[in-house]
Design an enzyme around this catalytic site. Structure first.
Site, PDB file in Angstrom:
ATOM      1  N   LYS A  35      -7.111  -4.920  -3.078  1.00 46.43           N
ATOM      2  CA  LYS A  35      -7.884  -5.481  -1.960  1.00 46.43           C
ATOM      3  C   LYS A  35      -8.822  -4.433  -1.391  1.00 46.43           C
ATOM      4  O   LYS A  35      -8.592  -3.238  -1.540  1.00 46.43           O
ATOM      5  CB  LYS A  35      -6.932  -6.003  -0.881  1.00 46.43           C
ATOM      6  CG  LYS A  35      -6.041  -4.921  -0.335  1.00 46.43           C
ATOM      7  CD  LYS A  35      -4.983  -5.462   0.598  1.00 46.43           C
ATOM      8  CE  LYS A  35      -4.084  -4.350   1.074  1.00 46.43           C
ATOM      9  NZ  LYS A  35      -4.803  -3.216   1.726  1.00 46.43           N
ATOM     10  N   ASP A  72       0.790  -1.250   0.000  1.00 50.07           N
ATOM     11  CA  ASP A  72       0.000   0.000   0.000  1.00 50.07           C
ATOM     12  C   ASP A  72       0.820   1.298   0.000  1.00 50.07           C
ATOM     13  O   ASP A  72       0.507   2.230   0.757  1.00 50.07           O
ATOM     14  CB  ASP A  72      -0.960   0.005   1.205  1.00 50.07           C
ATOM     15  CG  ASP A  72      -2.021  -1.088   1.129  1.00 50.07           C
ATOM     16  OD1 ASP A  72      -1.969  -1.904   0.180  1.00 50.07           O
ATOM     17  OD2 ASP A  72      -2.890  -1.143   2.007  1.00 50.07           O
ATOM     18  N   CYS A 122      -2.316  -3.048   7.463  1.00 48.43           N
ATOM     19  CA  CYS A 122      -2.189  -3.929   6.300  1.00 48.43           C
ATOM     20  C   CYS A 122      -0.913  -4.765   6.313  1.00 48.43           C
ATOM     21  O   CYS A 122      -0.936  -5.915   5.858  1.00 48.43           O
ATOM     22  CB  CYS A 122      -2.334  -3.111   5.022  1.00 48.43           C
ATOM     23  SG  CYS A 122      -4.038  -2.508   4.850  1.00 48.43           S
TER      24      CYS A 122
HETATM   25  C1  VGL Z   1      -4.875   0.524   5.651  1.00 51.57           C
HETATM   26  C2  VGL Z   1      -6.484   1.361   7.053  1.00 51.57           C
HETATM   27  C3  VGL Z   1      -7.435   1.267   6.061  1.00 51.57           C
HETATM   28  C4  VGL Z   1      -3.443   0.129   5.463  1.00 51.57           C
HETATM   29  C5  VGL Z   1      -5.818   0.416   4.650  1.00 51.57           C
HETATM   30  O1  VGL Z   1      -2.965   0.126   4.312  1.00 51.57           O
HETATM   31  O2  VGL Z   1      -2.790  -0.183   6.478  1.00 51.57           O
HETATM   32  N1  VGL Z   1      -5.229   0.986   6.856  1.00 51.57           N
HETATM   33  N2  VGL Z   1      -7.084   0.789   4.865  1.00 51.57           N
END
Ligand code: VGL
Ligand code: ZN
Length: 220
Positions: free
Chosen positions: A122, A24, A167
């Protein structure tokens, strides 16, 4: 390949059986983004360096439809960082982030990993969040990553990216539970640290047998 071999790692031959999962590194998680992780931008050059030492690299991309169940705006009277109960368990509510096709959902412009082989998107089911790159938050809906890695003969996973306590750690715990030798590159991650989430993630990773190491253990 320039990777030094971490303790216990048999070296070059193992590279074929290892994958680096970069989690991410998207505009919305960097400073100025909708759900900024403090220091998140510092991870981008580290991820580039790390990836250069791996033959197999997978990127993950948080990728939500508008109106996603994890957004506070989808629940009247709720604010970001409130926690609610959903059919699959407790869910922290987030600011709207990484909406499919928006600039915030794009990868950091500084990310230079042209040899990445797969992008796992995702969180694309409206009613289920997915922190993990392997299973959605109901813990049963697979993303397909486990099958992809296994079919390619990969048994060892290294993870880095954002956010360490969501994540990255959820992905690491799932990888370990599903039989991959799993390592988190600690200094190539940054955390959100919401209500003790970082300490909790550390305990869960330890329970699952996730090993923690540092960038210098892998690249000189
Ligand atoms: C994430 C919160 C919501 C992450 C993704 O990438 O850690 N955290 N969506
Ligand atoms: Zn998300």
């Amino acid at each position: 390949m320039s990777a030094r071999t971490p303790a216990g790692e048999p070296g070059h031959a193992m590279q074929a059986r290892s994958a680096l999962v970069i989690v991410d590194l998207q505009v919305d998680f960097l400073p100025g983004g909708a759900l900024a992780v403090p220091g998140g931008h510092e991870v981008v050059p580290l991820a580039n360096r790390l990836a250069a030492a791996f033959r197999n690299v997978v990127l993950t991309q948080d990728w939500h439809p508008a109106g996603h169940v994890s957004f506070a705006t989808s629940h009247s009277g709720r604010a970001p960082f409130d926690c609610i109960d959903l059919p699959y368990g407790p869910q922290i509510l987030w600011p709207e982030h990484c909406v499919q096709g928006t600039p915030g959902a794009g990868f950091s412009a500084g990310l230079q990993i042209p040899h990445a082989q797969l992008v796992v998107r995702k969180g694309h089911h409206r009613a289920i969040d997915s922190y993990s790159a392997f299973f959605e938050a109901d813990r049963t809906t697979p993303t397909g990553l486990s099958g992809y890695l296994r079919e390619r003969g990969i048994d060892t996973v290294y993870l880095a990216g954002l956010a360490l306590d969501f994540c990255v750690s959820w992905s690491a715990v799932d990888a370990a539970r599903h039989g991959f030798a799993t390592h988190v590159v600690d200094d190539a991650c940054r955390a959100l640290d919401v209500d003790g989430s970082l300490a909790q993630a550390g305990a869960q990773m330890a329970d699952a047998g996730v090993r923690r190491l540092r960038l210098a253990d892998l690249v000189g």
